[in-house]
Design a protein around this motif. Structure first.
Motif, PDB file in Angstrom:
ATOM      1  N   HIS A   1      -1.130 -12.613  11.052  1.00 16.72           N
ATOM      2  CA  HIS A   1      -2.407 -11.893  11.067  1.00 16.72           C
ATOM      3  C   HIS A   1      -3.257 -12.202   9.856  1.00 16.72           C
ATOM      4  CE1 HIS A   1      -0.748  -8.748  14.116  1.00 16.72           C
ATOM      5  NE2 HIS A   1      -1.133  -9.863  14.688  1.00 16.72           N
ATOM      6  N   CYS A   2      -3.107 -13.423   9.342  1.00 18.72           N
ATOM      7  CA  CYS A   2      -3.978 -13.877   8.248  1.00 18.72           C
ATOM      8  C   CYS A   2      -5.285 -14.384   8.841  1.00 18.72           C
ATOM      9  CB  CYS A   2      -3.357 -15.056   7.502  1.00 18.72           C
ATOM     10  SG  CYS A   2      -2.041 -14.631   6.397  1.00 18.72           S
ATOM     11  N   PRO A   3      -6.416 -13.965   8.323  1.00 19.64           N
ATOM     12  CA  PRO A   3      -7.671 -14.605   8.713  1.00 19.64           C
ATOM     13  C   PRO A   3      -7.628 -16.073   8.296  1.00 19.64           C
ATOM     14  CG  PRO A   3      -8.048 -12.622   7.399  1.00 19.64           C
ATOM     15  CD  PRO A   3      -6.596 -12.922   7.317  1.00 19.64           C
ATOM     16  N   VAL A   4      -8.321 -16.917   9.035  1.00 16.85           N
ATOM     17  CA  VAL A   4      -8.237 -18.352   8.771  1.00 16.85           C
ATOM     18  C   VAL A   4      -9.632 -18.970   8.673  1.00 16.85           C
ATOM     19  CG1 VAL A   4      -7.933 -18.820  11.257  1.00 16.85           C
ATOM     20  CG2 VAL A   4      -7.242 -20.548   9.596  1.00 16.85           C
ATOM     21  N   ALA A   5      -9.811 -19.738   7.606  1.00 17.59           N
ATOM     22  CA  ALA A   5     -11.032 -20.539   7.455  1.00 17.59           C
ATOM     23  C   ALA A   5     -10.621 -22.001   7.504  1.00 17.59           C
ATOM     24  CB  ALA A   5     -11.717 -20.227   6.139  1.00 17.59           C
ATOM     25  N   THR A   6     -11.572 -22.889   7.713  1.00 17.18           N
ATOM     26  CA  THR A   6     -11.240 -24.312   7.611  1.00 17.18           C
ATOM     27  C   THR A   6     -12.108 -24.934   6.528  1.00 17.18           C
ATOM     28  OG1 THR A   6     -12.917 -25.171   9.112  1.00 17.18           O
ATOM     29  CG2 THR A   6     -10.869 -24.407  10.109  1.00 17.18           C
ATOM     30  N   THR A   7     -11.647 -26.097   6.052  1.00 14.87           N
ATOM     31  CA  THR A   7     -12.507 -26.890   5.178  1.00 14.87           C
ATOM     32  C   THR A   7     -13.571 -27.563   6.040  1.00 14.87           C
ATOM     33  OG1 THR A   7     -11.097 -28.805   5.468  1.00 14.87           O
ATOM     34  CG2 THR A   7     -10.627 -27.381   3.575  1.00 14.87           C
ATOM     35  N   ILE A   8     -14.535 -28.213   5.399  1.00  9.13           N
ATOM     36  CA  ILE A   8     -15.575 -28.929   6.136  1.00  9.13           C
ATOM     37  C   ILE A   8     -14.936 -30.028   6.994  1.00  9.13           C
ATOM     38  CG2 ILE A   8     -17.570 -30.465   5.869  1.00  9.13           C
ATOM     39  CD1 ILE A   8     -18.329 -28.821   3.373  1.00  9.13           C
TER      40      ILE A   8
ATOM     41  N   GLU B   1     -12.964 -22.039  17.251  1.00 13.49           N
ATOM     42  CA  GLU B   1     -13.813 -21.188  16.443  1.00 13.49           C
ATOM     43  C   GLU B   1     -14.175 -19.874  17.134  1.00 13.49           C
ATOM     44  OE1 GLU B   1     -15.415 -24.707  13.575  1.00 13.49           O
ATOM     45  OE2 GLU B   1     -16.910 -23.712  14.835  1.00 13.49           O
ATOM     46  N   VAL B   2     -13.583 -19.661  18.301  1.00 15.36           N
ATOM     47  CA  VAL B   2     -13.733 -18.343  18.913  1.00 15.36           C
ATOM     48  C   VAL B   2     -12.434 -17.529  18.767  1.00 15.36           C
ATOM     49  CG1 VAL B   2     -15.605 -19.014  20.462  1.00 15.36           C
ATOM     50  CG2 VAL B   2     -13.244 -19.303  21.220  1.00 15.36           C
ATOM     51  N   HIS B   3     -11.477 -18.035  17.990  1.00 18.54           N
ATOM     52  CA  HIS B   3     -10.263 -17.273  17.709  1.00 18.54           C
ATOM     53  C   HIS B   3     -10.655 -15.994  16.958  1.00 18.54           C
ATOM     54  CE1 HIS B   3      -6.420 -16.073  15.984  1.00 18.54           C
ATOM     55  NE2 HIS B   3      -5.816 -16.898  16.829  1.00 18.54           N
ATOM     56  N   PRO B   4     -10.061 -14.836  17.333  1.00 14.69           N
ATOM     57  CA  PRO B   4     -10.496 -13.571  16.720  1.00 14.69           C
ATOM     58  C   PRO B   4     -10.278 -13.495  15.200  1.00 14.69           C
ATOM     59  CG  PRO B   4      -8.614 -13.240  18.215  1.00 14.69           C
ATOM     60  CD  PRO B   4      -9.120 -14.630  18.440  1.00 14.69           C
ATOM     61  N   LEU B   5      -9.361 -14.302  14.651  1.00  7.94           N
ATOM     62  CA  LEU B   5      -9.146 -14.233  13.201  1.00  7.94           C
ATOM     63  C   LEU B   5      -9.855 -15.355  12.457  1.00  7.94           C
ATOM     64  CD1 LEU B   5      -5.426 -13.033  13.092  1.00  7.94           C
ATOM     65  CD2 LEU B   5      -7.436 -11.782  12.300  1.00  7.94           C
ATOM     66  N   TYR B   6     -10.716 -16.085  13.153  1.00  5.84           N
ATOM     67  CA  TYR B   6     -11.419 -17.199  12.519  1.00  5.84           C
ATOM     68  C   TYR B   6     -12.581 -16.702  11.660  1.00  5.84           C
ATOM     69  CZ  TYR B   6     -14.093 -21.497  11.963  1.00  5.84           C
ATOM     70  OH  TYR B   6     -14.779 -22.557  11.434  1.00  5.84           O
ATOM     71  N   LEU B   7     -12.583 -17.166  10.406  1.00  3.83           N
ATOM     72  CA  LEU B   7     -13.620 -16.731   9.459  1.00  3.83           C
ATOM     73  C   LEU B   7     -14.845 -17.630   9.469  1.00  3.83           C
ATOM     74  CD1 LEU B   7     -11.365 -16.021   6.333  1.00  3.83           C
ATOM     75  CD2 LEU B   7     -12.868 -14.341   7.399  1.00  3.83           C
ATOM     76  N   GLY B   8     -14.604 -18.936   9.544  1.00  3.18           N
ATOM     77  CA  GLY B   8     -15.707 -19.888   9.470  1.00  3.18           C
ATOM     78  C   GLY B   8     -15.319 -21.065   8.592  1.00  3.18           C
ATOM     79  N   VAL B   9     -16.295 -21.928   8.305  1.00  2.00           N
ATOM     80  CA  VAL B   9     -16.050 -23.105   7.469  1.00  2.00           C
ATOM     81  C   VAL B   9     -16.306 -22.729   6.009  1.00  2.00           C
ATOM     82  CG1 VAL B   9     -16.857 -25.432   6.901  1.00  2.00           C
ATOM     83  CG2 VAL B   9     -16.663 -24.730   9.301  1.00  2.00           C
ATOM     84  N   TYR B  10     -15.340 -23.070   5.168  1.00  2.00           N
ATOM     85  CA  TYR B  10     -15.476 -22.797   3.737  1.00  2.00           C
ATOM     86  C   TYR B  10     -15.961 -24.049   3.013  1.00  2.00           C
ATOM     87  CZ  TYR B  10     -14.279 -22.076  -1.123  1.00  2.00           C
ATOM     88  OH  TYR B  10     -14.353 -21.997  -2.486  1.00  2.00           O
ATOM     89  N   GLY B  11     -16.956 -23.914   2.173  1.00  2.00           N
ATOM     90  CA  GLY B  11     -17.438 -25.067   1.394  1.00  2.00           C
ATOM     91  C   GLY B  11     -18.052 -24.632   0.080  1.00  2.00           C
ATOM     92  N   GLY B  12     -17.368 -23.728  -0.612  1.00  2.00           N
ATOM     93  CA  GLY B  12     -17.873 -23.276  -1.917  1.00  2.00           C
ATOM     94  C   GLY B  12     -19.267 -22.689  -1.769  1.00  2.00           C
ATOM     95  N   ALA B  13     -20.115 -23.000  -2.742  1.00  2.00           N
ATOM     96  CA  ALA B  13     -21.466 -22.439  -2.756  1.00  2.00           C
ATOM     97  C   ALA B  13     -22.322 -22.990  -1.619  1.00  2.00           C
ATOM     98  CB  ALA B  13     -22.143 -22.735  -4.080  1.00  2.00           C
ATOM     99  N   THR B  14     -21.877 -24.125  -1.018  1.00  2.00           N
ATOM    100  CA  THR B  14     -22.703 -24.711   0.031  1.00  2.00           C
ATOM    101  C   THR B  14     -22.426 -24.073   1.393  1.00  2.00           C
ATOM    102  OG1 THR B  14     -21.094 -26.444   0.478  1.00  2.00           O
ATOM    103  CG2 THR B  14     -22.764 -26.926  -1.165  1.00  2.00           C
ATOM    104  N   GLY B  15     -21.346 -23.294   1.494  1.00  2.00           N
ATOM    105  CA  GLY B  15     -21.012 -22.678   2.776  1.00  2.00           C
ATOM    106  C   GLY B  15     -21.635 -21.295   2.928  1.00  2.00           C
ATOM    107  N   ARG B  16     -21.236 -20.619   4.006  1.00  2.00           N
ATOM    108  CA  ARG B  16     -21.761 -19.276   4.247  1.00  2.00           C
ATOM    109  C   ARG B  16     -21.188 -18.288   3.238  1.00  2.00           C
ATOM    110  NH1 ARG B  16     -20.799 -18.326  10.491  1.00  2.00           N
ATOM    111  NH2 ARG B  16     -22.161 -19.922  11.369  1.00  2.00           N
ATOM    112  N   PRO B  17     -22.019 -17.424   2.694  1.00  2.00           N
ATOM    113  CA  PRO B  17     -21.558 -16.493   1.661  1.00  2.00           C
ATOM    114  C   PRO B  17     -20.381 -15.620   2.113  1.00  2.00           C
ATOM    115  CG  PRO B  17     -23.956 -16.492   1.799  1.00  2.00           C
ATOM    116  CD  PRO B  17     -23.461 -17.313   2.947  1.00  2.00           C
ATOM    117  N   GLY B  18     -20.379 -15.178   3.361  1.00  2.00           N
ATOM    118  CA  GLY B  18     -19.307 -14.297   3.832  1.00  2.00           C
ATOM    119  C   GLY B  18     -17.950 -14.995   3.817  1.00  2.00           C
TER     120      GLY B  18
END
Lengths: 549, 549
Positions: free
Chosen positions: B234-241, B249-266
């Motif tokens: 039950h860990c939320p999961v992000a991916t790198t670029i 990306e419709v998985h219920p625990l999917y957070l989004g793409v992580y890319g430091g300051a260039t990614g989404r703030p959330g």
């Protein structure tokens, strides 16, 4: 001690001193700082659509002007230049490749920088295989000297050189001293003397001497000296395929292009029956030798190039090409009468009716009739090249083709380089449909710059040269409507040609249009081809089938 | 002892066994004998217009199918593959490069063969820099074994391999034995045990653990295992670029793409505030790290890849990635409740009026609304990539982009490879005008094969990414009328789009057209860009100016 220019400024300064007025390339973040310097310099940056276009353009430029340069970003840019650089190496075209690179300072901290392949040496290691000298300007203490070293090697050997310029070194300045290096090579004066005496004796004894001239005549700027030698000795002169146009093809003693069994029979007879063959600056590649159908007897041969000098079966060390050439000009030779030389007859285009379907056999005589003193013929690889060997080039070194390395895609971009190197020239580009699909859209750059090459696309619906060797579905390609290139690019003139009359009219219209590029698509049968290709293909076919070595 | 296949047959046989059904390439005389064998085999040859197109297509194919292959002629062909091969190396895509070469037998007698650069080792030396294993099959005694070795290394490391096949070796047969090699890596069982225990303890202690997943999840086929791990922990999961779409990306625990300051703030907040970050198969390149704006604290990090495994500041030797992954799945972990995960909101395309001028900000939500389970998004480099990071990919590994090596020109040819690898997929290609000018005419191959990619050309009139870093005239390019590509190629559908409504209608028409490619030119302002690019450009700009390392 000069005023300390930055490393980037010094590099531009030296390129300018060596005659470079244009640098070809595509921008990228690792090289933008240096691009800014180019903008501030008297050298003009010419953006191409692709990096290989920049490489071929720099090669064409170098063949006209003596030095060319391409400048791109790290790896994603640089590695797209490997093939044009290899071609320049193989055919001795002096091109400087400049590549941006990641900051030297950040390399330890940040090993995974974008565009990086394996490590920070990778690109330099690749180019070390493809250049005569390479360097990465990572230390201001040695950078200036390294620039001098690479430029000197490129000038000396007429091969490409590689300079990698890390982003944080562009603006670094350090005290430096520039010393012009001599291009004089080590000469063994006694060997030179012996060699010249033997060559003179052979020439004097001979009754039917012939000169065979190659591309090094051009690379080392010996075109005038060659004319002088021909006029002095009254030797008829042929050129190799790669050497085509090192002497004006309307010179009264010009025999034609020699290429063994693949060339014209008359030229072959004259060259192979010569009782003394003076080979100057020719390299005996498979293509030059007509796929090894050439029959040149060493017993009658004097062979001089920048790499090797020999007479019959013995070699001379430290007898530089230029010195040998000058020595020969200064040697007293037995006077001989001007022999009758059958002038290469330009086939009569007039014979073909206007309504006749255009073929390779009728196309080239028509082209020939329209060549002028201002035309530079730039040929791509394939049957366009074989057909082009029959064109009569008016002035010298106005025929450019990758006739040894034989990379498709050279034509259009090289023509852009050639016209920028000498704006008084008008390029006539000969290119097949397969090669046009590779780099023909570099016309985009011609369009932006307002250049006016005439591009003749020999559309034979596939890889015709390979069809001769081994036919198969892999030699078929999609048939493009090439005339639509002008709609895609929003400028230019295009013609689709099926008959002799259409070809003449298209060529006249193209010559009259000086404001943009013109594209003439010549519709040919897939199995129509020049006699040269028919002979060459048969030879290569035997080899592909493993029947010969 | 198997029946003695010829070397060429054996190579094709092994490629087939490894799942290869298509080989991409351009013919040339040194490779025609092997092309004939391909025609006779169950593997299909796919001719591209250029060699780099073949390389990118093979890369796209490999990313879907697990192995790709490109086959070209010597030097003039092979060297045009250096850049795609380097990209496959950098981003771990298993591609086999096959190059023809001159006959082994003739090499001593005829040193100057066409296409030759320096010597017969040159091309192999170049590819040794760009591949995980390379060989030249010059000796029948070792050739079979060498094929096995290179294929094994490619499979093991998910990097490209190079096989040079001289023309006269294709049909040579020799007795040989094939032994399948194990892909099992050396494992230190005690180290694995300690590592797993420590990782489990860290996870159990943590209150807000997050998984960050990278491209190796895909390369090593661990997508199902990742879903299992996410569902179990039950860990939320992000991916790198670069890892985008390794999980649906419709998985219920999917957070989004992580890319430091260039990614989404959330996403950034969730990842950087995690009290235990489980990084799986991610490489910390500058792009993945948002040009080093990422703030990932090693004190809270468990890091596992095929190359390195570490927890906090200590490393484990011989703890293979797969074994670690399997071990973690088998370990009993403290049960935890499913945390609330803010679903990445697909911005409302509906909000934009039909008559509004199209911008990057309105384009991507529209595209997003039309993505289906069958769409594979293939992005080129530039703002199309940054915008595409916000798309919601439905299934896994249906987002392909050269997000680390960042070579322009990947998009169109890679989409051809992707669709051939899985014909049930429909590629949506996102490409800028600059990159389209480089390889977009590879649509010629899509046209020949009857493929139906939808190509969206983001025409922002130049190199927009570089404009953000350092503006100058070198970032301008000629404005093509991209819709005319269909006239040039004689097939396809094209749309020119200026408004939101036109974009919706064009996309619907393109989706309805299943018989040919569709091209949608989106006219954008040269300074319009995605928020991600605005942030990234600002960072890179500082670096280009030398302000940071």
């Amino acid at each position: 001690m000069k005023k300390a220019l930055s490393i980037g400024q010094y590099l531009l300064d030296q390129l300018y001193r060596h005659g470079v007025r244009h640098i070809f390339g595509v921008p990228g973040d690792y090289v933008l700082g240096f691009y800014r310097l180019i903008e501030e310099s008297p050298i003009r940056h010419v953006g191409t659509t692709r990096e290989d276009g920049a490489g071929f353009a720099a090669d064409g430029y170098a063949r006209i002007k003596g030095l060319g340069a391409a400048c791109v970003t790290y790896c994603v840019g640089g590695l797209n230049l490997t093939n044009p650089t290899a071609g320049a190496y193989a055919e001795k075209s002096p091109v400087i490749i400049i590549s941006g690179a990641p900051d030297v300072k950040g390399r330890e901290r940040h090993p995974l920088l974008h565009h990086l392949v394996r490590d920070f040496r990778t690109q330099q290691d690749v180019f070390a295989q493809l250049t005569v000298a390479s360097t990465a300007l990572e230390d201001p203490l040695t950078a200036y000297h390294e620039i001098d070293r690479v430029l000197h090697a490129v000038e000396r050997y007429k091969r490409p050189g590689y300079i990698e310029l890390p982003r944080d070194m562009v603006d670094v300045a350090h005290a430096h001293e520039h010393q012009d290096r001599t291009l004089e090579e080590l000469t063994d004066e006694r060997a030179l003397e012996e060699c010249l005496a033997e060559a003179a004796a052979m020439l004097d004894r001979s009754r039917r001497p012939v000169i065979l001239a190659g591309e090094e005549i051009h690379r080392f700027g010996l075109q005038d000296a060659l004319v002088e030698l021909v006029d002095k000795t009254h030797c008829p002169v042929a050129t190799t395929i790669l050497g085509k146009s090192v002497i004006s093809e309307v010179h009264p003693l010009y025999l034609g292009v020699y290429g063994g069994a693949t060339g014209r029979p008359g030229v072959r007879r004259a060259v192979e029956s010569a009782d003394c063959l003076l080979m100057l600056g020719c390299f005996m590649s498979d293509i030059n030798l007509g796929v090894y159908t050439a029959r040149l007897d060493p017993a009658r041969t004097i062979y001089a190039t920048s790499e090797k000098t020999s007479i019959r079966w013995h070699y001379f060390e430290n007898v530089p090409f230029r010195r040998f050439f000058q020595g020969l000009l200064a040697t007293r030779l037995r006077p001989r009468r001007k022999p009758p030389v059958p002038q290469p007859k330009a086939p009569k285009a007039a014979r073909a009716r206007d309504g006749a379907r255009i073929t390779t056999a009728t196309l080239f005589p028509i082209l020939n009739a329209y060549l002028t003193d201002d035309t530079v013929v730039v040929s791509d690889v394939g049957d366009c090249l074989f057909g082009a060997l029959d064109l009569t080039i008016h002035r010298r070194t106005e025929f450019l083709a990758p006739a040894y390395y034989s990379s498709m895609g050279f034509g259009v971009p090289a023509a852009i380089g050639a016209q920028l190197a000498n704006p008084s020239l008008r390029p006539l580009v000969l290119v097949g449909d397969g090669a046009f699909a590779m780099t023909g859209l570099e016309l985009s750059t011609a369009a932006r710059l307002g250049l006016n090459p005439i591009v003749v696309v020999l559309n034979n619906h596939g890889y015709t040269t390979e069809r001769q060797i081994m036919d198969g579905p892999f030699n078929d390609i999609l048939n493009w409507d090439f005339t639509k290139v002008v709609d895609l690019l929003g400028t230019g003139q295009a013609f689709s040609v099926h008959t002799v009359g259409e070809m003449r009219r298209a060529l006249e219209a193209a010559l009259a249009n000086r404001d943009s590029f013109s594209l003439i698509e010549v519709s040919l049968d897939p199995y129509d081809m020049s006699p040269t290709l028919r002979r060459l293909g048969a030879e290569l076919g035997k080899r592909a089938a493993g029947k010969t070595g």
